[in-house]
Design an enzyme around this catalytic site. Structure first.
Site, PDB file in Angstrom:
ATOM      1  N   ARG A 147       0.843  -1.209   0.000  1.00 50.27           N
ATOM      2  CA  ARG A 147       0.000   0.000   0.000  1.00 50.27           C
ATOM      3  C   ARG A 147       0.881   1.262   0.000  1.00 50.27           C
ATOM      4  O   ARG A 147       0.565   2.244  -0.675  1.00 50.27           O
ATOM      5  CB  ARG A 147      -0.934  -0.015   1.211  1.00 50.27           C
ATOM      6  CG  ARG A 147      -1.966  -1.137   1.124  1.00 50.27           C
ATOM      7  CD  ARG A 147      -2.908  -1.133   2.310  1.00 50.27           C
ATOM      8  NE  ARG A 147      -3.730   0.063   2.345  1.00 50.27           N
ATOM      9  CZ  ARG A 147      -4.368   0.483   3.436  1.00 50.27           C
ATOM     10  NH1 ARG A 147      -4.259  -0.183   4.562  1.00 50.27           N
ATOM     11  NH2 ARG A 147      -5.118   1.560   3.398  1.00 50.27           N
TER      12      ARG A 147
ATOM     13  N   GLN B  40      -9.660   9.620   7.892  1.00 55.60           N
ATOM     14  CA  GLN B  40      -9.445   8.226   8.299  1.00 55.60           C
ATOM     15  C   GLN B  40      -8.419   7.585   7.368  1.00 55.60           C
ATOM     16  O   GLN B  40      -8.010   6.448   7.585  1.00 55.60           O
ATOM     17  CB  GLN B  40     -10.758   7.441   8.213  1.00 55.60           C
ATOM     18  CG  GLN B  40     -11.850   7.954   9.117  1.00 55.60           C
ATOM     19  CD  GLN B  40     -13.196   7.341   8.757  1.00 55.60           C
ATOM     20  OE1 GLN B  40     -13.565   6.280   9.232  1.00 55.60           O
ATOM     21  NE2 GLN B  40     -13.928   8.012   7.881  1.00 55.60           N
TER      22      GLN B  40
ATOM     23  N   HIS C 146      -6.327   7.657  11.761  1.00 54.98           N
ATOM     24  CA  HIS C 146      -5.945   6.238  11.652  1.00 54.98           C
ATOM     25  C   HIS C 146      -4.474   6.059  11.280  1.00 54.98           C
ATOM     26  O   HIS C 146      -4.086   4.988  10.830  1.00 54.98           O
ATOM     27  CB  HIS C 146      -6.849   5.515  10.641  1.00 54.98           C
ATOM     28  CG  HIS C 146      -8.259   5.319  11.137  1.00 54.98           C
ATOM     29  ND1 HIS C 146      -9.307   4.959  10.323  1.00 54.98           N
ATOM     30  CD2 HIS C 146      -8.784   5.442  12.384  1.00 54.98           C
ATOM     31  CE1 HIS C 146     -10.414   4.862  11.047  1.00 54.98           C
ATOM     32  NE2 HIS C 146     -10.123   5.159  12.295  1.00 54.98           N
TER      33      HIS C 146
ATOM     34  N   CYS D  68       7.675   2.635  16.725  1.00 59.79           N
ATOM     35  CA  CYS D  68       8.498   1.626  17.400  1.00 59.79           C
ATOM     36  C   CYS D  68       7.727   1.072  18.599  1.00 59.79           C
ATOM     37  O   CYS D  68       7.313   1.830  19.478  1.00 59.79           O
ATOM     38  CB  CYS D  68       9.814   2.244  17.859  1.00 59.79           C
ATOM     39  SG  CYS D  68      10.871   1.060  18.725  1.00 59.79           S
TER      40      CYS D  68
ATOM     41  N   CYS E 135      15.021   0.898  14.334  1.00 65.35           N
ATOM     42  CA  CYS E 135      14.318   2.087  14.851  1.00 65.35           C
ATOM     43  C   CYS E 135      15.292   3.261  14.928  1.00 65.35           C
ATOM     44  O   CYS E 135      16.332   3.162  15.590  1.00 65.35           O
ATOM     45  CB  CYS E 135      13.741   1.806  16.235  1.00 65.35           C
ATOM     46  SG  CYS E 135      13.083   3.308  17.015  1.00 65.35           S
TER      47      CYS E 135
ATOM     48  N   CYS F 208      15.521   4.340  19.089  1.00 57.98           N
ATOM     49  CA  CYS F 208      16.273   3.571  20.094  1.00 57.98           C
ATOM     50  C   CYS F 208      17.313   2.639  19.478  1.00 57.98           C
ATOM     51  O   CYS F 208      18.084   2.007  20.204  1.00 57.98           O
ATOM     52  CB  CYS F 208      15.320   2.763  20.974  1.00 57.98           C
ATOM     53  SG  CYS F 208      14.390   1.507  20.065  1.00 57.98           S
TER      54      CYS F 208
HETATM   55  P1  OAD Z   1     -15.199   2.211   3.270  1.00 57.61           P
HETATM   56  O1  OAD Z   1     -14.586   1.330   2.245  1.00 57.61           O
HETATM   57  O2  OAD Z   1     -15.878   1.570   4.412  1.00 57.61           O
HETATM   58  O3  OAD Z   1     -16.253   3.194   2.586  1.00 57.61           O
HETATM   59  C1  OAD Z   1     -15.914   3.947   1.453  1.00 57.61           C
HETATM   60  C2  OAD Z   1     -17.087   4.855   1.108  1.00 57.61           C
HETATM   61  O4  OAD Z   1     -16.700   5.631   0.009  1.00 57.61           O
HETATM   62  C3  OAD Z   1     -18.380   4.110   0.713  1.00 57.61           C
HETATM   63  O5  OAD Z   1     -19.496   4.696   1.378  1.00 57.61           O
HETATM   64  C4  OAD Z   1     -18.474   4.335  -0.811  1.00 57.61           C
HETATM   65  O6  OAD Z   1     -19.803   4.458  -1.248  1.00 57.61           O
HETATM   66  C5  OAD Z   1     -17.747   5.654  -0.945  1.00 57.61           C
HETATM   67  N1  OAD Z   1     -17.112   5.836  -2.265  1.00 57.61           N
HETATM   68  C6  OAD Z   1     -16.543   4.911  -3.077  1.00 57.61           C
HETATM   69  N2  OAD Z   1     -16.053   5.482  -4.195  1.00 57.61           N
HETATM   70  C7  OAD Z   1     -16.322   6.811  -4.085  1.00 57.61           C
HETATM   71  C8  OAD Z   1     -16.077   7.943  -4.927  1.00 57.61           C
HETATM   72  N3  OAD Z   1     -15.457   7.839  -6.095  1.00 57.61           N
HETATM   73  N4  OAD Z   1     -16.497   9.150  -4.492  1.00 57.61           N
HETATM   74  C9  OAD Z   1     -17.136   9.296  -3.302  1.00 57.61           C
HETATM   75  N5  OAD Z   1     -17.394   8.262  -2.475  1.00 57.61           N
HETATM   76  C10 OAD Z   1     -16.994   7.038  -2.857  1.00 57.61           C
HETATM   77  O7  OAD Z   1     -14.038   3.204   3.754  1.00 57.61           O
HETATM   78  P2  OAD Z   1     -13.995   4.130   5.060  1.00 57.61           P
HETATM   79  O8  OAD Z   1     -15.353   4.605   5.419  1.00 57.61           O
HETATM   80  O9  OAD Z   1     -12.935   5.130   4.865  1.00 57.61           O
HETATM   81  O10 OAD Z   1      -9.725   1.785   9.140  1.00 57.61           O
HETATM   82  O11 OAD Z   1     -13.521   3.081   6.142  1.00 57.61           O
HETATM   83  C11 OAD Z   1     -13.311   3.515   7.456  1.00 57.61           C
HETATM   84  C12 OAD Z   1     -12.173   2.745   8.064  1.00 57.61           C
HETATM   85  O12 OAD Z   1     -12.424   1.351   7.922  1.00 57.61           O
HETATM   86  C13 OAD Z   1     -10.828   2.924   7.369  1.00 57.61           C
HETATM   87  O13 OAD Z   1     -10.134   4.065   7.797  1.00 57.61           O
HETATM   88  C14 OAD Z   1     -10.087   1.684   7.752  1.00 57.61           C
HETATM   89  C15 OAD Z   1     -11.199   0.684   7.534  1.00 57.61           C
HETATM   90  O14 OAD Z   1     -11.125  -0.480   8.257  1.00 57.61           O
HETATM   91  C16 OAD Z   1      -8.631   1.151   9.578  1.00 57.61           C
HETATM   92  O15 OAD Z   1      -7.924   0.488   8.864  1.00 57.61           O
HETATM   93  C17 OAD Z   1      -8.395   1.353  11.058  1.00 57.61           C
END
Ligand code: OAD
Length: 238
Positions: free
Chosen positions: A58, A93, A111, A119, A138, A141
């Site tokens: 990523r 996020q 996030h 570390c 790291c 340390c």
């Molecule tokens: P999601 O994958 O859960 O949701 C993405 C949202 O973006 C959905 O509601 C889609 O409809 C919308 N979407 C997709 N393509 C789009 C576009 N071109 N324009 C506008 N909207 C679009 O992702 P997040 O809500 O960011 O956390 O997920 C929240 C957290 O869950 C992430 O930060 C991550 C994940 O697990 C961690 O890893 C801690």
């Protein structure tokens, strides 16, 4: 500008058209990878090499991604709003760096960030652009093998959560962009904002799980709706 204290929350949807995958959409990261394996402290303890590989890929993907119109629109809005005396805080996020590369200044990465390593031994956080591995050193340390991706995993406390709560509990406009509203605490921000009287707006490809909590919604790809909505706000005297 009518609004003086603005909080904007972004999620994976804002970076989707830059080629960064979302999580829960068709083909999203959590449909092709096990969240328990790559996004929990337990998964990292079980198989750190697998977790490093996941985040290395990523991180490498950032090099071929570029900010899109929605990222630039937010950065331009922040500048314009500031020049009119309003305060804008971006809470993302996302672990990518596309907001920074578009020029946004006031950002909390709740996030964490792909371009940072943490570390587990000394707690240092360091900018990290190359691959992380079991033998990475790291810079704090000097211990080898104690670095992990500086990304908040499930069960961990997001970065900046106290400041985020403070900002939301005094904001007069809360905007949520490109997030499914499935993950707390971010999913609860709209309730907090609405509960203290802020205007709340959702900009997303489609209505999210939280759509009913927003006072306004505009739906379509971020590269189209974000710019349009922010410009209308600036030119409406709103
Ligand atoms: P999601 O994958 O859960 O949701 C993405 C949202 O973006 C959905 O509601 C889609 O409809 C919308 N979407 C997709 N393509 C789009 C576009 N071109 N324009 C506008 N909207 C679009 O992702 P997040 O809500 O960011 O956390 O997920 C929240 C957290 O869950 C992430 O930060 C991550 C994940 O697990 C961690 O890893 C801690």
């Amino acid at each position: 500008m009518k609004y003086r204290r603005i909080v904007i929350l972004t999620g994976a949807g804002i970076s989707a058209e830059s080629g960064m995958g979302t999580f829960r959409d068709k083909g999203g990261l959590w449909t092709t990878h096990s969240l328990e394996d790559v996004a929990t402290p337990e998964g990292f303890a079980r198989d750190p090499a697998l977790v490093h590989t996941f985040y290395n890929l990523r991180r490498a993907g950032l090099k071929s991604a570029a900010p899109n119109r929605a990222h630039f629109a937010l950065a331009e809005f922040e500048q314009e709003a500031r020049s009119r005396g309003s305060d804008v805080m971006l809470v993302t996020q996302n672990v990518d760096d596309l907001h920074e590369r578009a020029g946004s200044l006031s950002i909390i990465h709740m996030h964490g960030e792909l371009t940072s390593a943490a570390c587990v031994s000394c707690g240092a956080r360091a900018r990290w652009e190359q691959d992380l591995g079991l033998d990475s050193l790291c810079p704090g340390c000097g211990r080898r093998g104690a670095l992990r991706p500086d990304v908040v995993w499930f069960g961990e406390v997001p970065y900046g959560i106290d400041e985020i709560h403070d900002r939301i509990s005094t904001c007069d406009l809360f905007v949520s962009i490109g997030t499914s509203g499935e993950v707390y605490p971010a999913a609860g921000f709209v309730g907090l904002a609405a509960g203290q009287g802020a205007h709340t707006v959702e900009l997303n490809l489609e209505p999210s799980a939280n759509a009913g909590f927003f006072s306004e919604g505009l739906y379509g790809p971020a590269t189209q709706v974000v710019d349009r909505w922010l410009n209308a706000l600036l030119h409406s005297g709103g």
